[in-house]
Design an enzyme around this catalytic site. Structure first.
Site, PDB file in Angstrom:
ATOM      1  N   GLY A 156       0.905  -1.199  -0.056  1.00 43.72           N
ATOM      2  CA  GLY A 156      -0.187  -0.022   0.056  1.00 43.72           C
ATOM      3  C   GLY A 156       0.763   1.301   0.055  1.00 43.72           C
ATOM      4  N   ASP A 273      -5.228   9.203  15.978  1.00 41.38           N
ATOM      5  CA  ASP A 273      -5.645   8.887  14.608  1.00 41.38           C
ATOM      6  C   ASP A 273      -6.348   7.245  14.578  1.00 41.38           C
ATOM      7  OD1 ASP A 273      -5.938   9.756  11.949  1.00 41.38           O
ATOM      8  OD2 ASP A 273      -4.182   8.745  10.973  1.00 41.38           O
TER       9      ASP A 273
END
Length: 465
Positions: A156, A273
């Site tokens: 990714g 996050d």
């Protein structure tokens, strides 16, 4: 080191240019035999008819020949006295050489300053890493190249770099996160190493090691074969759908991981996050919190801390408007993730009608109407068989989403509720949500994070987003 090489190359090129220029100036001055010039030019009509010409200088006449002109010097444009010529050339050469030396000195000084600044920065980073207790293994860059087959299998990509799959010589599968960039990347690198490098918990992704060599910044994590949570809950495919028990266990795993960070570490660690993309699943679908690049350490004697906005729109707690935060910002983000898991949709779904696009607004409206059951993931038959439990889980999410952070539960309380040792607080306020927490500012086809100094895209550890 790249800046130093560029400065060195520029300095060398400039020095060669100056030498060539000075050589050109002197080589353009051509001396002709004085006898020939005396004879031929004294007899010329132009000189004989000139009243202002002083013959005593004739023996020292030196014409200037410009390259590309005729072989015979032009009397009109190239006639100077040797006294004037020597004085002019001397001044020009002195000014040229002095200017060249000053420029060289200036460029050399700049190069040395930049080189030393970079060197000291690297040494400071090494010192910071050495002071972290229980440091993970430090790998060389060559070992990382071999382990990842020269970074050939990308899992990714995110705002700070890319993630590659690899295997160590011991046979352990790894995910290597390669950080790209300058100042912000150093902050992210140090944040992750200092945060997760020295702690261990079953519900936190394990850092195996790191690489800090020259300009290379790599983080080495355990490989999570089932990738990130978003792949399993944002879908329309029954085969990829998680049943109720798996979803409930994932929620409990996330809660346990956050409770450890907030309450059981020497310093409180606020993740900042929390979202499905940062929750990774192993082969048994056990969930682990990952990606600590934006995390913040808070001393035990601090009730709250001031920091710049960071995180992902849609998961940001309202108190970010004041920049004074506590660990309860993670509790708010956790509540959003719980809603996404139970409802099987993103916090912002552009495929929905405008009034249903933002999940928290839809949740608030359905709660006021007493119709939460309609929000349960309709793409999962098993979820439709457990709507009562799913609605209770959404009520826990509502407790975590309270606008007043003091009314939100701690993560240890959330764990006790999920384990059946406590009940959810009654009389919850469903008027949560504001312009900050709503992700309407996100452009289509893109999701942004807010970092310390620049926008950050989601980073990944194992699996495409």
């Amino acid at each position: 080191m790249g800046i130093s090489l560029i400065m060195g190359r520029t300095l060398a090129q400039f020095l060669l240019l100056l030498i060539f220029s000075c050589h050109s100036i002197t080589s353009k001055t051509l001396d002709y035999p004085m006898a020939d010039l005396s004879t031929s030019w004294k007899n010329s009509p132009a000189i004989k008819n000139s009243k202002n010409f002083n013959y005593e200088y004739n023996v020292a006449v030196r014409p200037i020949l410009i390259r590309g002109s005729s072989s015979r010097p032009s009397f009109a444009c190239g006639f100077y006295c040797n006294r004037n010529c020597d004085s002019f050339l001397t001044k020009a050469l002195v000014i040229t050489y002095v200017g060249a030396l000053l420029v060289i000195f200036l460029l050399t000084t700049i190069w040395v300053i930049l080189y030393r600044k970079k060197k000291y920065a690297e040494e400071d980073e090494e010192d910071d890493l050495q002071q972290v207790p229980g440091m993970p293994t430090k790998f060389s860059y060559e070992i990382m190249k071999d382990a990842t087959d020269n970074f050939s299998k990308k899992l990714g990509e995110g705002g700070f770099g890319s993630v590659f799959e690899g295997t160590l010589d011991s046979g352990i599968r790894i995910a290597v996160k390669c950080l790209d960039g300058l100042g912000q990347v150093k902050k992210s690198f140090l944040a992750e190493v200092e945060t997760i490098g020295s702690i261990h918990h079953v519900n936190l992704v394990r850092m195996i090691g790191f690489c800090s060599e020259k300009s290379h910044r790599l983080l080495v994590y355990e490989y999570m074969c089932n990738g990130s949570l978003d792949k399993w809950i944002f879908h329309r495919n029954q085969e990829l759908s998680l049943d109720w028990n798996k979803r409930r266990n994932v929620i409990l795993d996330i809660a346990r991981g956050l409770a450890y960070l907030h309450e059981e570490c020497r310093q409180r660690i606020v993740h900042l996050d929390i979202k499905p993309q940062n929750i990774l699943l192993d082969d048994n679908f056990n969930a682990k919190v990952s990606d600590f690049g934006l995390s913040k350490l808070i001393d035990r004697d601090q009730s709250q801390v001031m920091t710049t906005m960071r995180g992902t729109p849609g998961y940001l707690a309202p108190e970010w408007l004041s920049s004074m935060i506590t660990e309860k910002v993670d509790v708010y983000s956790f509540g959003v993730v719980v809603l996404e898991i139970v409802c099987g949709r993103k916090i912002l779904d552009r495929s929905q009608p405008e009034e249903s696009m933002y999940l928290v607004d839809l949740f608030k409206r359905n709660a006021e109407q007493g119709n939460l059951i309609d929000l349960v993931d309709k793409c999962s038959e098993d979820m439709q068989l457990h709507t009562t439990e799913a609605v209770e889980m959404m009520e826990l999410a509502a407790w975590c989403l309270q606008n007043d952070f003091s009314r939100r539960p701690s993560m240890s309380v959330v764990v006790k509720v999920l384990e059946g040792f406590m009940n959810i607080e009654p009389n919850l306020d469903y008027s949560f949500g504001n312009s900050l927490t709503q992700p309407a500012i996100i452009p289509a086809q893109r999701e942004e994070n807010f970092g310390d100094s620049s926008p950050l895209l989601p980073s990944v550890l194992s699996g495409p987003r």
